[in-house]
Design an enzyme around this catalytic site. Structure first.
Site, mmCIF file in Angstrom:
data_model
loop_
_atom_site.group_PDB
_atom_site.id
_atom_site.type_symbol
_atom_site.label_atom_id
_atom_site.label_comp_id
_atom_site.label_asym_id
_atom_site.label_seq_id
_atom_site.Cartn_x
_atom_site.Cartn_y
_atom_site.Cartn_z
ATOM 1 C CG ASP A 1 1.823 5.329 -6.216
ATOM 2 O OD1 ASP A 1 0.727 5.003 -6.726
ATOM 3 O OD2 ASP A 1 2.220 6.509 -6.161
ATOM 4 C CB ILE A 2 -1.331 0.985 -8.730
ATOM 5 C CG1 ILE A 2 -2.331 1.947 -8.148
ATOM 6 C CG2 ILE A 2 -1.425 -0.396 -8.119
ATOM 7 C CD1 ILE A 2 -3.726 1.673 -8.625
ATOM 8 C CB ILE B 1 -17.555 -8.695 -1.469
ATOM 9 C CG1 ILE B 1 -17.335 -9.065 -2.945
ATOM 10 C CG2 ILE B 1 -16.813 -9.655 -0.545
ATOM 11 C CD1 ILE B 1 -17.859 -10.422 -3.368
ATOM 12 C CE1 TYR C 1 -15.437 -0.650 -8.785
ATOM 13 C CE2 TYR C 1 -17.818 -0.998 -8.791
ATOM 14 C CZ TYR C 1 -16.534 -1.441 -8.496
ATOM 15 O OH TYR C 1 -16.362 -2.664 -7.903
ATOM 16 C CE LYS D 1 -12.970 -2.801 -10.808
ATOM 17 N NZ LYS D 1 -11.685 -3.468 -10.521
ATOM 18 C CG ASP E 1 -2.073 0.940 1.128
ATOM 19 O OD1 ASP E 1 -2.117 1.708 0.146
ATOM 20 O OD2 ASP E 1 -2.938 0.930 2.002
ATOM 21 N NE ARG F 1 -3.632 7.061 2.999
ATOM 22 C CZ ARG F 1 -4.790 7.664 3.092
ATOM 23 N NH1 ARG F 1 -5.766 7.097 3.775
ATOM 24 N NH2 ARG F 1 -4.993 8.827 2.526
HETATM 25 C C1 AKB Z 1 -19.977 -1.398 -5.095
HETATM 26 O O1 AKB Z 1 -21.086 -1.409 -4.532
HETATM 27 O O2 AKB Z 1 -19.528 -0.418 -5.703
HETATM 28 C C2 AKB Z 1 -19.162 -2.665 -5.061
HETATM 29 C C3 AKB Z 1 -19.458 -3.521 -6.235
HETATM 30 C C4 AKB Z 1 -20.739 -4.219 -6.347
HETATM 31 O O3 AKB Z 1 -18.644 -3.648 -7.098
HETATM 32 N N1 AKB Z 1 -19.405 -3.387 -3.853
#
Ligand code: AKB
Length: 332
Positions: free
Chosen positions: A70-71, A189, A159, A163, A52, A54
């Site tokens: 650091d990515i 998850i 997001y 992905k 990480d 951190r």
């Molecule tokens: C989110 O809610 O953003 C994540 C997911 C479902 O990828 N937990």
């Protein structure tokens, strides 16, 4: 021997990334003792490297190596891979859906530029690479009930867009450069030992913390919002299983995986069987609700089940019981 690495974006909103001198995991899912145990049992304590930008949170126990990584720093990544003879990389670093909408520039940088660095490092050094995708890679024009592996993917969050990009780039590198890229689309998850990290499915974790602490929970999604979910142990087992699956069993490189689907109302009712005094109220967050309404309600993971034998262990009753046991909750 395999060596794996786990690393984190260091932004405080998502998990670390870990590299086993072959593997790298997302901070949130891998920071607990239990998480490391699964990996270290398989690969040996000194062969799983957590990283990480951190220091690890105080609840993180990992007696093996923890290093700065650091990515966004390609040279730093290369040094780690070379110096530690990394063979697998499990790349979990990402800003999740809700927090990504609140900081698009950072999400773009961590989720997209970070991924580019990881792909190049993996291709350059012949690493086996795991990158998790998500139900969030689908959008309002995707079939929602059920959602198959291959269909329209037009997500409306940074997001989700990042992905879909990760899925396509990983598959492209696989076909173009022979990169051993493997990807699972995770449902929400749920784990007891990590706090929610800025996602839309977070309510399903927060409800346990609040139920134990105060006996009250205010949910930010409508009671009838159905989303696919999975307990963390199933998620980690699926990840190791797909990483270890013989190449000839994989008919694709990106698979849906699922365990159960439930609504806030159904989760509350299951929890109330054990904690009848729990009070659940609703104050809907329009941003999170719009995201959830564009995501799959049920996830078709039949290809994972047929190709490499995916099978979940936890349904809703086992999930609730396991979470409550973890917290040592006094139940009926
Ligand atoms: C989110 O809610 O953003 C994540 C997911 C479902 O990828 N937990």
């Amino acid at each position: 021997a395999q060596q794996a690495l786990l690393s984190s974006p260091g932004c405080g909103c998502q998990p670390l990334t870990v590299a086993v001198r072959s593997i790298s995991f997302s901070p949130r899912q891998v920071t607990s003792d239990a998480r490391f145990k699964r990996l270290t049992k398989r690969f040996g304590k000194n062969n799983v490297i957590l990283s990480d930008i951190r220091k690890p949170p105080s609840n993180v126990y990992h007696s093996g190596p923890f290093i700065y990584s650091d990515i966004l720093d390609y040279k730093n990544l290369r040094e780690i891979v070379v110096n530690n003879r990394i063979t697998w990389l499990v790349h979990y670093s990402a800003l999740l859906s809700a927090v990504g909408e609140a900081n698009v520039a950072l999400a773009r940088s961590v989720n997209i530029t970070g991924l580019h660095n990881i792909l190049d490092i993996a291709a350059e050094h012949g690493l086996r690479l795991f990158v998790p995708s998500t139900i969030g890679a689908f959008g309002p024009t995707s079939p929602r009930n059920p959602t198959p592996d291959l269909c329209v993917q037009r997500p409306r969050t940074i997001y989700g867009v990042s992905k879909v990009h990760a899925e396509l780039m990983g598959e492209y590198y696989h076909h173009r450069y022979g990169l051993d890229f493997r990807c699972l689309r995770y449902p929400g998850i749920i784990s007891a030992d990590s706090m929610p990290g800025g996602g839309t499915t977070d309510y399903a974790v927060q409800i346990f913390h609040d139920a134990i602490k105060s006996g009250k929970f205010e949910c930010n999604l409508r009671p009838d919002t159905r989303l696919p979910m999975m307990y963390i142990d199933d998620c980690l087992r699926a990840t190791l299983e797909v990483m270890e699956a013989p190449v000839d069993t994989l008919s694709m490189r990106t698979y849906n995986i699922n365990a159960m689907s439930f609504t806030p109302e159904e989760l509350s009712q299951e929890l109330q069987k054990q904690m009848p005094e729990l009070e659940v109220t609703y104050d809907v967050d329009p941003v999170r609700q719009a995201i959830a309404d564009s995501w799959p309600m049920n996830f078709d993971d039949s290809n994972a089940r047929n190709d490499w034998g995916w099978k979940h262990d936890y349904d809703l009753p086992e999930l609730v019981q396991t979470m409550l046991n973890f917290f040592g909750a006094e139940t009926r």
